[in-house]
Write an enzyme that holds these catalytic residues in place. Structure first.
Site, PDB file in Angstrom:
ATOM      1  N   ASP A   1      34.608  31.601  48.353  1.00 40.30           N
ATOM      2  CA  ASP A   1      33.541  31.520  47.374  1.00 40.30           C
ATOM      3  C   ASP A   1      32.529  30.525  47.935  1.00 40.30           C
ATOM      4  O   ASP A   1      32.872  29.686  48.770  1.00 40.30           O
ATOM      5  CB  ASP A   1      34.109  31.035  46.032  1.00 40.30           C
ATOM      6  CG  ASP A   1      33.032  30.803  44.985  1.00 40.30           C
ATOM      7  OD1 ASP A   1      32.142  31.661  44.843  1.00 40.30           O
ATOM      8  OD2 ASP A   1      33.073  29.744  44.331  1.00 40.30           O
TER       9      ASP A   1
ATOM     10  N   ASP B   1      36.568  27.680  43.441  1.00 44.81           N
ATOM     11  CA  ASP B   1      36.605  26.576  42.480  1.00 44.81           C
ATOM     12  C   ASP B   1      36.746  27.054  41.046  1.00 44.81           C
ATOM     13  O   ASP B   1      36.969  26.246  40.145  1.00 44.81           O
ATOM     14  CB  ASP B   1      35.311  25.757  42.572  1.00 44.81           C
ATOM     15  CG  ASP B   1      34.114  26.513  42.022  1.00 44.81           C
ATOM     16  OD1 ASP B   1      33.600  26.148  40.942  1.00 44.81           O
ATOM     17  OD2 ASP B   1      33.708  27.510  42.640  1.00 44.81           O
TER      18      ASP B   1
ATOM     19  N   ASP C   1      29.488  28.672  46.037  1.00 47.48           N
ATOM     20  CA  ASP C   1      29.021  27.544  45.231  1.00 47.48           C
ATOM     21  C   ASP C   1      30.172  26.660  44.770  1.00 47.48           C
ATOM     22  O   ASP C   1      31.153  27.137  44.188  1.00 47.48           O
ATOM     23  CB  ASP C   1      28.259  28.060  44.005  1.00 47.48           C
ATOM     24  CG  ASP C   1      27.066  28.923  44.398  1.00 47.48           C
ATOM     25  OD1 ASP C   1      26.679  28.890  45.581  1.00 47.48           O
ATOM     26  OD2 ASP C   1      26.527  29.631  43.531  1.00 47.48           O
TER      27      ASP C   1
END
Length: 277
Positions: A18, A192, A20
């Site tokens: 991922d 996250d 961001d």
């Protein structure tokens, strides 16, 4: 140590990241709001609104519903934008905006995976016009990102062609595995957000990075490793001789850093001995 990345020569494997708050410390799309404002694409009110959205995102308070509202807002906001102008603005400001917020720990992991002969794939909900240049900057092999519909006039229509979010990320990974021959049971994934649980569950080595509360619970329940990335660093600082890192350059950065640290210790030791004589 971030952990040992095992080397498997066959069949092919990959590491899915991922973007961001996993590889970079902020939202990639929202980070460019100032550039879009200076380029005349958005007004001051939109800049303030995206600044607030960035705050909510960084505070870890952006749940599924808020992410959906953000998607709808950004889709409406970009309606009528000239795609070529967007690409030019991103290219002009990429190094100034993104380079300083890349996590050192993430860059090291990318190096480790490439050294192990594993492909690196960025899988992001942000738009392809933003994610693809960032992926190139990071030395990624492939990018999966949200795609907006582009009209005959070369401008965004405001409609979403492909939304890389939640279960669709896992579907994209499975499709890549089929086309590229990846053995997902030996692949790695990093995120996250709890919205990426389907992506994490699709590989044999899932990792939670700076996880939100929901993902932390999932990680603890499944015994997934939890990583703490907190050191943003410019890639130029990791390898000053190059402005844009290539895969060999990223691999070499770790060796250069180790050599510099060793040289520093030797210098310090010699100074200590001289002081004691």
């Amino acid at each position: 140590m971030l952990g040992v990345v095992e080397n498997h020569s066959s069949p092919r494997t990959a590491a899915f990241f991922d973007l961001d708050k996993t590889v970079i410390a902020k939202s990639s799309t929202l980070t460019f709001s100032k550039s879009f404002y200076q380029g005349g694409l958005i007004n001051r009110r939109a800049v303030l609104r995206t600044a607030y959205a960035q705050f909510v995102f960084l505070a870890g308070g952006a749940d599924h519903d808020q992410m959906e509202r953000m998607r709808e807002y950004l889709s409406a906001l970009c309606r009528g934008w000239n795609v070529q102008q967007v690409k030019e603005l991103v290219a002009e400001t990429l190094h100034d905006l993104i380079d300083p917020i890349i996590y050192d720990e993430a860059a090291s992991l990318i190096e480790e995976h490439h050294t192990a002969g594993r492909d690196v794939v960025i899988v992001s909900t942000s738009g392809a016009e933003v994610v693809e240049p960032i992926g190139e900057l990071l030395g990624a092999d492939r990018v999966v990102a949200t795609r907006m519909v582009v009209g005959d006039d070369g401008c965004f229509t405001g409609e979403v062609e492909y939304y890389a979010y939640g279960p669709t990320k896992a579907e994209a990974i499975k499709e890549l595995a089929e086309s590229e021959g990846y053995d997902l049971s030996r692949c790695y994934a990093y995120s996250d957000s709890a919205t990426d649980v389907p992506m994490l569950q699709s590989v044999g080595h899932p990792h939670a990075v700076n996880p939100d509360r929901a993902l932390r619970r999932e990680a603890l329940a499944h015994g997934w490793p939890i990583l703490d990335f907190h050191r943003p660093v410019r890639l130029k600082q990791r390898l000053p001789a190059l402005s844009v890192p290539t895969r060999p350059a990223l691999v070499a950065a770790a060796a250069i850093g180790a050599a510099a640290a060793t040289a520093g210790l030797v210098w310090y030791a010699s100074r200590r001995r001289a002081a004691l004589v």
